[in-house]
Design a protein around this motif. Structure first.
Motif, mmCIF file in Angstrom:
data_model
loop_
_atom_site.group_PDB
_atom_site.id
_atom_site.type_symbol
_atom_site.label_atom_id
_atom_site.label_comp_id
_atom_site.label_asym_id
_atom_site.label_seq_id
_atom_site.Cartn_x
_atom_site.Cartn_y
_atom_site.Cartn_z
ATOM 1 N N SER A 1 0.821 -1.212 0.000
ATOM 2 C CA SER A 1 0.000 0.000 0.000
ATOM 3 C C SER A 1 0.853 1.259 0.000
ATOM 4 N N THR B 1 -4.268 -2.535 -0.357
ATOM 5 C CA THR B 1 -4.219 -1.796 -1.609
ATOM 6 C C THR B 1 -5.273 -2.342 -2.559
ATOM 7 N N VAL C 1 -5.339 2.634 -5.612
ATOM 8 C CA VAL C 1 -4.131 3.082 -6.308
ATOM 9 C C VAL C 1 -4.332 3.309 -7.800
#
Length: 108
Positions: free
Chosen positions: A16, A53, A97
Motif C-alpha cells: 500500500s 491496496t 491506487v
C-alpha cells in the motif's frame, strides 16, 4: 517446503505504500493499469481493510472519472458520483491506487 498460495499472492501485490511511480515502473511489465492515482485515494486510515491496496477494474465510475470499459474513449453513459462498491471499500480503509485494464469484449 511448498509455498502457500497466500505467500505467492502477497509477492504479486504491490504494498500500500508503493508510490505511483513504482506502480508505473512495474506496469511496463504488467501492462495492467489504464490509470494510476497519484497520490492513492485513501480517505480513511482506519477500518477493517486499512493497509490494503486496491486496483479496481476500469468499469467503475469514480468521482469525475468515467470508465472506458476497455474502449479507446469513455462511452457517453451519463454516469456521475462514485460506484457504491468503491465507496464501501474506501470507507473500510483500502487505498485505491488506480484502475486496471478491461477487455473491450467484456463491454459488448
Amino acid at each position: 517446503m511448498v509455498p502457500r498460495a497466500q505467500d505467492h499472492a502477497a509477492s504479486l501485490t504491490p504494498p500500500s505504500h508503493a508510490s505511483a511511480q513504482t506502480l508505473r515502473d512495474h506496469d511496463q511489465t504488467w501492462h495492467a493499469f489504464v490509470e494510476v492515482l497519484d497520490p492513492p485515494f485513501t480517505p480513511h486510515q482506519d477500518g477493517v481493510l486499512a493497509g490494503l491496496t486496491l486496483a479496481a477494474k476500469d468499469m467503475f465510475v469514480f468521482h469525475d472519472r468515467e470508465p472506458r470499459c476497455g474502449l479507446e474513449q469513455a462511452p457517453a453513459l451519463g454516469l456521475s458520483g462514485t460506484a457504491a462498491v468503491l465507496d464501501m471499500l474506501c470507507a473500510a480503509g483500502v487505498s485505491l491506487v488506480g484502475f486496471t485494464t478491461l477487455t473491450a469484449l467484456a463491454y459488448e
